[in-house]
Enzyme design. Sequence first.
Site, PDB file in Angstrom:
ATOM      1  N   GLY A   1      33.030   2.330  25.091  1.00 57.63           N
ATOM      2  CA  GLY A   1      33.170   1.350  24.011  1.00 57.63           C
ATOM      3  C   GLY A   1      31.950   1.381  23.102  1.00 57.63           C
TER       4      GLY A   1
ATOM      5  N   THR B   1      25.890  -0.551  27.192  1.00 56.92           N
ATOM      6  CA  THR B   1      27.108  -1.354  27.322  1.00 56.92           C
ATOM      7  C   THR B   1      26.801  -2.792  26.950  1.00 56.92           C
ATOM      8  OG1 THR B   1      28.726  -2.343  28.801  1.00 56.92           O
ATOM      9  CG2 THR B   1      26.733  -1.569  29.851  1.00 56.92           C
ATOM     10  N   ILE B   2      27.722  -3.420  26.232  1.00 55.22           N
ATOM     11  CA  ILE B   2      27.504  -4.845  25.959  1.00 55.22           C
ATOM     12  C   ILE B   2      27.630  -5.636  27.264  1.00 55.22           C
ATOM     13  CG2 ILE B   2      28.253  -4.795  23.540  1.00 55.22           C
ATOM     14  CD1 ILE B   2      30.904  -6.155  24.529  1.00 55.22           C
ATOM     15  N   ASP B   3      28.289  -5.046  28.278  1.00 53.89           N
ATOM     16  CA  ASP B   3      28.580  -5.794  29.508  1.00 53.89           C
ATOM     17  C   ASP B   3      27.334  -6.024  30.388  1.00 53.89           C
ATOM     18  OD1 ASP B   3      31.144  -5.459  28.569  1.00 53.89           O
ATOM     19  OD2 ASP B   3      31.695  -3.926  30.032  1.00 53.89           O
TER      20      ASP B   3
ATOM     21  N   GLY C   1      33.583  -8.193  29.064  1.00 55.68           N
ATOM     22  CA  GLY C   1      32.663  -7.947  30.182  1.00 55.68           C
ATOM     23  C   GLY C   1      33.293  -7.281  31.383  1.00 55.68           C
ATOM     24  N   ARG C   2      34.557  -6.933  31.278  1.00 55.13           N
ATOM     25  CA  ARG C   2      35.279  -6.342  32.426  1.00 55.13           C
ATOM     26  C   ARG C   2      35.080  -7.192  33.677  1.00 55.13           C
ATOM     27  NH1 ARG C   2      36.792  -0.815  31.672  1.00 55.13           N
ATOM     28  NH2 ARG C   2      35.733   0.097  29.900  1.00 55.13           N
TER      29      ARG C   2
ATOM     30  N   GLU D   1      36.787 -12.179  30.617  1.00 54.56           N
ATOM     31  CA  GLU D   1      38.128 -11.580  30.639  1.00 54.56           C
ATOM     32  C   GLU D   1      38.501 -11.163  32.064  1.00 54.56           C
ATOM     33  OE1 GLU D   1      37.959  -8.145  28.096  1.00 54.56           O
ATOM     34  OE2 GLU D   1      36.568  -7.066  29.401  1.00 54.56           O
TER      35      GLU D   1
ATOM     36  N   THR E   1      35.320  -8.706  18.413  1.00 51.55           N
ATOM     37  CA  THR E   1      34.309  -9.294  17.504  1.00 51.55           C
ATOM     38  C   THR E   1      32.940  -9.271  18.200  1.00 51.55           C
ATOM     39  OG1 THR E   1      34.650 -11.550  18.319  1.00 51.55           O
ATOM     40  CG2 THR E   1      35.965 -10.879  16.420  1.00 51.55           C
TER      41      THR E   1
ATOM     42  N   ARG F   1      31.601  -6.855  19.852  1.00 48.70           N
ATOM     43  CA  ARG F   1      30.898  -5.564  19.735  1.00 48.70           C
ATOM     44  C   ARG F   1      30.626  -5.216  18.280  1.00 48.70           C
ATOM     45  NH1 ARG F   1      34.729  -2.159  23.547  1.00 48.70           N
ATOM     46  NH2 ARG F   1      35.209  -1.077  21.627  1.00 48.70           N
TER      47      ARG F   1
HETATM   48  O1  F6P Z   1      32.766  -2.012  28.348  1.00 47.46           O
HETATM   49  C1  F6P Z   1      32.658  -2.628  27.132  1.00 47.46           C
HETATM   50  C2  F6P Z   1      33.909  -3.352  26.778  1.00 47.46           C
HETATM   51  O2  F6P Z   1      33.675  -3.955  25.534  1.00 47.46           O
HETATM   52  C3  F6P Z   1      34.418  -4.355  27.821  1.00 47.46           C
HETATM   53  O3  F6P Z   1      33.714  -5.556  27.782  1.00 47.46           O
HETATM   54  C4  F6P Z   1      35.866  -4.444  27.453  1.00 47.46           C
HETATM   55  O4  F6P Z   1      36.681  -4.814  28.538  1.00 47.46           O
HETATM   56  C5  F6P Z   1      36.200  -3.051  27.030  1.00 47.46           C
HETATM   57  O5  F6P Z   1      34.992  -2.461  26.607  1.00 47.46           O
HETATM   58  C6  F6P Z   1      37.244  -2.968  25.946  1.00 47.46           C
HETATM   59  O6  F6P Z   1      37.518  -1.638  25.702  1.00 47.46           O
HETATM   60  P1  F6P Z   1      38.411  -1.096  24.506  1.00 47.46           P
HETATM   61  O7  F6P Z   1      37.649  -1.266  23.241  1.00 47.46           O
HETATM   62  O8  F6P Z   1      38.630   0.323  24.855  1.00 47.46           O
HETATM   63  O9  F6P Z   1      39.654  -1.940  24.488  1.00 47.46           O
END
Ligand code: F6P
Length: 384
Positions: free
Chosen positions: A15, A134-136, A179-180, A232, A306, A308
């Site tokens: 991402g 990673t933003i996570d 944040g997975r 999420e 939004t 990211r």
């Molecule tokens: O790993 C970063 C992240 O922004 C997670 O927080 C999120 O679940 C995922 O990527 C979303 O991924 P994509 O943009 O592929 O839907």
Amino acid sequence: MGNQIKKIGILTGGGDCPGLNSVLYGIMLKAYDAGIECIGILKGWKGFIDNEFIKLDIADHDDLHTVGGTILYTSRTNPFEGADSKEERAKELTKKFEDLGIDALIAIGGDDSLGVASMLYQFADAKVVGCPKTIDNDLAGTHYTFGFWSAVQLASNAMDNLTTTARSHQRVFVVEVMGRDAGFLAMYSGISAGADIILIPETPFDLEKDVIDVLKKRVNAGYSYHIIATSEGAYPNAESLDRDFKTISKKKIDKLPKDTFGNPLLAKLSMSKIIVDELNLRDDLKQEFQRNGVVFECRNVVLGHTMRAGTPNSFDRILGLRFGLAAMKLVLEGKFGNMVSLQGNKIETIPLSEGVKKKHITPENDKMELRDLLVKIRYLSKQK
Ligand code: F6P
């Protein structure tokens, strides 16, 4: 010296994330100074396989560290997908260095993208260096990944702003944060914005006790609007799922589709929507609100991408530049198979194999206690 580096490739995978361009710029500054040519491999590991790249000339990119996203594009391509032998695939992939004409590669990515870099090094001795993104913030081995604090700020601002509409309508807002399966984003942005309930994957919630009961106590204490921050990836504990949920079952959760790296696509579930649907089915909750002169109304907001989007904040610009500089130095020193990391306020080097491990919020993290106090003390202190 045996470390004849003339040209390097850089790729960004997974991402996108505020600060990716800052890392790129940090690498390019040091590379220019050392007389090293840089190419940007496009779309992460996809461009690596397909030989798609651009020349990176620093003169064309003044102040790139201030720009959001990644000028190299990104993808979630997994070059090891379907491989019978990881070793064989790693050896085939490492031949791509010659096709691309590069002597070393800097991979900027999260656990998935860096996992690929780690295997290239482990099985084929590839000249790779990693940089954690990673933003996570769920990567072990670094205190913070760049992009995390920009995303926290965006989510915190969104929750701050939502309070005015929540107050005007006397509503409950359930705000879903990315944040997975790690709760850093929801926890930090929720605490920062003073959210009234914060749900994270690390502490599976009990709908009755952690949500319905708290809302009832809050409305009894005189609060007429409420912000619930949920990851999420937050999910109920088994007992609550079985007892309290009418709109979702464990079977449905287990059936979620997966991405190419095998991660469940949690956002497809929309936990905020499920919580709203469940709360709307609770007459006892509505009655409690009614008794306190408030009509129960509940909405969900998914912050999603939004979080990211936009430019990196100052912390992430500087961390990105520092990571880029340090990653380029690792290349110059021939320290392959490693990645850069932030330890306290120092940039350190750790093996890629260590850095790609996942990190979660643990019980001893003081944010756990802060969250619990923040949620509880406000309504308790107002009880008559
Ligand atoms: O790993 C970063 C992240 O922004 C997670 O927080 C999120 O679940 C995922 O990527 C979303 O991924 P994509 O943009 O592929 O839907």
